[in-house]
Design an enzyme around this catalytic site. Structure first.
Site, short mmCIF file in Angstrom:
data_model
loop_
_atom_site.label_atom_id
_atom_site.label_comp_id
_atom_site.label_asym_id
_atom_site.label_seq_id
_atom_site.Cartn_x
_atom_site.Cartn_y
_atom_site.Cartn_z
N PHE A 174 39.96 38.16 42.39
CA PHE A 174 38.93 38.90 41.66
C PHE A 174 39.43 39.23 40.26
O PHE A 174 40.64 39.23 39.99
CB PHE A 174 38.54 40.18 42.40
CG PHE A 174 39.66 41.17 42.53
CD1 PHE A 174 39.84 42.18 41.59
CD2 PHE A 174 40.55 41.12 43.60
CE1 PHE A 174 40.87 43.10 41.70
CE2 PHE A 174 41.58 42.03 43.73
CZ PHE A 174 41.74 43.03 42.77
N CYS A 175 38.48 39.51 39.37
CA CYS A 175 38.79 39.94 38.01
C CYS A 175 37.63 40.81 37.52
O CYS A 175 36.73 41.14 38.29
CB CYS A 175 39.02 38.74 37.09
SG CYS A 175 37.63 37.58 37.03
N THR A 176 37.62 41.18 36.25
CA THR A 176 36.64 42.15 35.76
C THR A 176 35.21 41.66 35.92
O THR A 176 34.36 42.33 36.50
CB THR A 176 36.92 42.50 34.30
OG1 THR A 176 38.28 42.90 34.16
CG2 THR A 176 36.01 43.63 33.83
N GLY A 178 34.46 38.03 36.46
CA GLY A 178 34.38 36.76 37.18
C GLY A 178 34.94 35.56 36.46
O GLY A 178 35.25 34.54 37.09
N ILE A 203 34.52 42.67 39.45
CA ILE A 203 34.60 44.09 39.78
C ILE A 203 33.36 44.83 39.30
O ILE A 203 32.85 45.72 39.97
CB ILE A 203 35.86 44.70 39.15
CG1 ILE A 203 37.12 44.00 39.63
CG2 ILE A 203 35.94 46.20 39.45
CD1 ILE A 203 38.33 44.24 38.75
#
Length: 304
Positions: A174-176, A178, A203
């Site tokens: 996951f990341c901020t 996508g 997120i």
């Protein structure tokens, strides 16, 4: 009230340079601030402005070659989250430095925010946070692995050194918003990992859609604008920004002995020279003078 739109889209632009001027002109005409990046592989950015202005820019972007499916995530801010507008040409819209990585060829399985908890709670799933160390420090998912990388460029080397830890595991990343996962999942597939997943919308979408009572997120999420961090429901978080090192700090951190406004915080006080600190103090004087004139100093705006 400012509307904030975070967006990215991978596509093939034959001549991204030819797209810059019309996009810049439209943004300026609509009073848009923030940053947009154009590269051969697509577009990425976060922008802010009026509802009508954001809609106009999104419509323009979706009219670009291959961008009709461009998705975006929205939030709002009572204050201007950016000090100016930048529309830049780049080699990559998110820099990984791996020329063979191609998200248009193949990526991991997208997992909707509503299904994310069940996935990451599975004992055979390893959850990896692909963001930078200072982002992870203020919030991440329960049980996630922190690669402790300074930049996304460091991720491939970290994986090479640590891949043995994930043998026979499914990998969820996951990341901020996508975008980093589009590249990191393609990279892992190329490294022979059979089952790779990533959080659709990142997120930000999770915090927007998943009720706090059901959430496996702990802390706040760093964002690259004047809000600094957000929490559940995308409410503005408690963090401020150290304008020397651009890392997030909490209000109580300003009482620590290492803190000097715009000059140093406990993260960076021992990282910069006396000469650098003198430059930062001079900058702070200019910021104070601008404030006295009722102006906003550009160097004091997060995300610039």
């Amino acid at each position: 009230m400012y509307t904030i739109a975070a967006l990215y889209h991978f596509t093939r632009f034959d001549d991204p340079g030819a797209l810059r001027a019309p996009l810049l002109a439209l943004c300026e005409r609509e009073g848009i601030t923030g940053i947009l990046l154009l590269a051969d592989e697509g577009v990425n950015g976060t922008i802010a402005g009026s509802r009508a202005g954001i809609d106009a820019v999104l419509a323009h972007l979706r009219g670009l070659p291959g961008c009709e499916g461009l998705e975006h995530k929205e939030s709002t801010s009572q204050t201007q989250p950016f000090g100016r507008l930048k529309v830049r040409l780049k080699r990559e819209i998110v820099t990984m430095g791996q020329p063979d990585v191609d998200p248009l060829a193949k990526v991991g399985h997208y997992i909707e925010p509503a299904d994310w908890n069940d996935l990451i709670a599975s004992p055979d799933v390893a959850v990896i946070d692909t963001r930078n160390d200072y982002e992870v420090a203020i919030g991440t998912f329960q049980g996630a692995v922190d690669p402790q990388t300074d930049s996304f460029r460091d991720f491939p080397a970290w994986w090479e050194e640590n891949k043995h830890r994930f043998h026979n595991k499914r990998v969820a990343m996951f990341c901020t918003g996508g975008i980093r996962c589009e590249k990191s999942t393609n990279y892992l597939l190329g490294q022979g990992v059979d089952e790779v997943y990533h959080l659709k919308g990142g997120i930000l979408k999770y915090l927007e859609e998943v009720p706090e009572a059901e959430s496996m997120w702990r802390g706040e999420c760093f964002v690259f604008d004047g809000r600094v961090s957000v929490g559940h429901g995308l409410s503005v978080g408690a963090h401020e920004l150290c304008h020397a090192c651009r890392r997030p700090i909490l209000p109580q951190d300003t009482a620590r002995p290492e803190f000097e406004q715009g000059v140093a915080c406990h993260h960076c006080a021992h990282e910069t020279s006396a000469e650098a600190k003198d430059r930062f103090r001079e900058r702070q004087k200019q910021i104070a003078l601008a404030a006295a004139r009722g102006e906003r100093h550009m160097q004091n705006v997060p995300g610039d």
